[in-house]
Design an enzyme around this catalytic site. Structure first.
Site, PDB file in Angstrom:
ATOM      1  N   HIS A   1       0.860  -1.475  -0.020  1.00 30.65           N
ATOM      2  CA  HIS A   1       0.118  -0.194   0.124  1.00 30.65           C
ATOM      3  C   HIS A   1       0.673   1.236  -0.046  1.00 30.65           C
ATOM      4  O   HIS A   1       0.228   2.352  -0.329  1.00 30.65           O
ATOM      5  CB  HIS A   1      -0.841   0.122   1.387  1.00 30.65           C
ATOM      6  CG  HIS A   1      -2.081  -0.908   1.102  1.00 30.65           C
ATOM      7  ND1 HIS A   1      -2.862  -1.149   0.058  1.00 30.65           N
ATOM      8  CD2 HIS A   1      -2.378  -1.715   2.172  1.00 30.65           C
ATOM      9  CE1 HIS A   1      -3.760  -2.121   0.165  1.00 30.65           C
ATOM     10  NE2 HIS A   1      -3.632  -2.673   1.468  1.00 30.65           N
TER      11      HIS A   1
ATOM     12  N   ASP B   1      -5.072 -12.612   3.059  1.00 34.63           N
ATOM     13  CA  ASP B   1      -6.286 -12.151   3.665  1.00 34.63           C
ATOM     14  C   ASP B   1      -7.449 -12.404   2.859  1.00 34.63           C
ATOM     15  O   ASP B   1      -8.613 -12.142   3.307  1.00 34.63           O
ATOM     16  CB  ASP B   1      -6.147 -10.756   4.065  1.00 34.63           C
ATOM     17  CG  ASP B   1      -5.488  -9.890   3.246  1.00 34.63           C
ATOM     18  OD1 ASP B   1      -5.218 -10.323   2.054  1.00 34.63           O
ATOM     19  OD2 ASP B   1      -5.104  -8.687   3.457  1.00 34.63           O
TER      20      ASP B   1
END
Length: 311
Positions: A127, A248
């Site tokens: 990110h 995830d």
């Protein structure tokens, strides 16, 4: 296959506030899984710490200095850098060691010391945009590894495959204008950080997004891989495949609603290994990103590493 794993105790010393999903127990749970006899042949190495200049392969000096200034001095202090991104006194060392592990992994696969490498590091990186730390991430390790492969080893075409459930906006930002790096991502959408639409294709068509919807499972994930990611990789013929390996998208994970099982990551790993065998001399470097349910992370990462080991 010769598979290496880079790890380091300092990764456990990047502290986040109580209740934060990105926590040291993630690596502890993976380490327990890797204690199984199936991983006896895994070459485990301590990751080296990169110099601060390595950050500049993907980020400007102003970003490096901004992160450095955010580091607290007191042992028990945790500073908030961004809405969900934190730093403790050892966070800079942990991040630089993660970068060092990623760069060493690239060196290993290009010099023949290993066919593939998994870097079990934290904090994650995908990110982190060129000028911004965000989403638990300080620096973009996979982007730095890609640039290192090109600068140090003359790699002409580097592919990054990101199967974290959250879109790798930072990696997309860094390579938007770079036709020699292919970025492919499967991710849930809409979901943090809000990027990753199919029509986000990069300046040279080098960005391939394959968004999934909430409650999608194995069939949707594998179809996205087969219809978008794998054809792009075959056309690109990479010299190296880097994986932003977030786990995830597992059905147990609390931060998203994709319903994958461990075998899906095993399957995806196998497909990428087939392409690496054809075009990249088997060279794969996988770097841990997300994965916040401890059982789901240990299962999925364990199957991923096991597949890397057996080919």
């Amino acid at each position: 296959m010769t598979t290496r794993l880079y790890e380091h105790p300092v990764f456990l010393e990047h502290n986040t506030p109580p209740g934060h999903p990105e926590r040291a127990d993630r690596l502890r749970s993976l380490n327990i899984a890797l204690g199984h006899e199936n991983f006896a042949g895994l070459q485990r190495r301590q990751a080296p710490q990169a110099n601060e200049d390595a950050v500049l392969l993907a980020h400007p000096e102003e970003h490096l200095f901004s992160v450095m200034r955010a580091m607290p001095e007191e042992d028990d202090e945790i500073n908030q850098i961004e809405s969900d991104t934190y730093a403790s006194p050892k966070s800079l060392q942990a991040a630089l060691t993660g970068i060092g592990g990623a760069m060493a992994a690239v060196d290993d696969v290009f010099t023949g010391r290993a066919d593939n490498v998994f870097v079990a590091s934290r904090p994650p990186g995908h990110h982190a945009e060129r000028n911004r730390a965000m989403g638990f991430c300080l620096f973009n390790s996979v982007a730095i590894a890609a640039r290192h492969a090109r600068k140090a080893h003359g790699a002409e075409r580097v592919a990054i495959v990101d199967w974290d459930v959250h879109h790798g906006n930072g990696t997309q930002d860094i390579f938007w204008d770079d036709p020699d790096v292919l970025f492919c991502s499967t991710h849930q959408m809409p979901l943090y950080p809000g990027t990753g639409k199919k029509d986000e294709q990069g300046a040279s068509g080098n960005i391939v997004n394959a968004p999934l919807s909430a409650n999608d499972g194995s069939d949707h994930f594998r179809e996205a891989f087969k219809s978008r990611v794998l054809p792009a990789l075959k056309d690109f013929s990479p010299d190296l495949i880097l994986i932003s390996a977030g786990f995830d998208a597992h059905h147990r994970d609390p931060l998203a609603q994709i319903n994958l099982i461990g075998e899906d990551f095993d399957w995806a790993t196998g497909r990428l290994m087939e392409i690496a065998d054809r075009t990249a001399g088997n060279r794969i470097v996988s770097i841990l990103e997300g994965g916040y349910d401890l059982e789901g992370l240990a299962e999925s990462a364990g199957l991923h590493i096991s597949r890397l080991m057996r080919g």
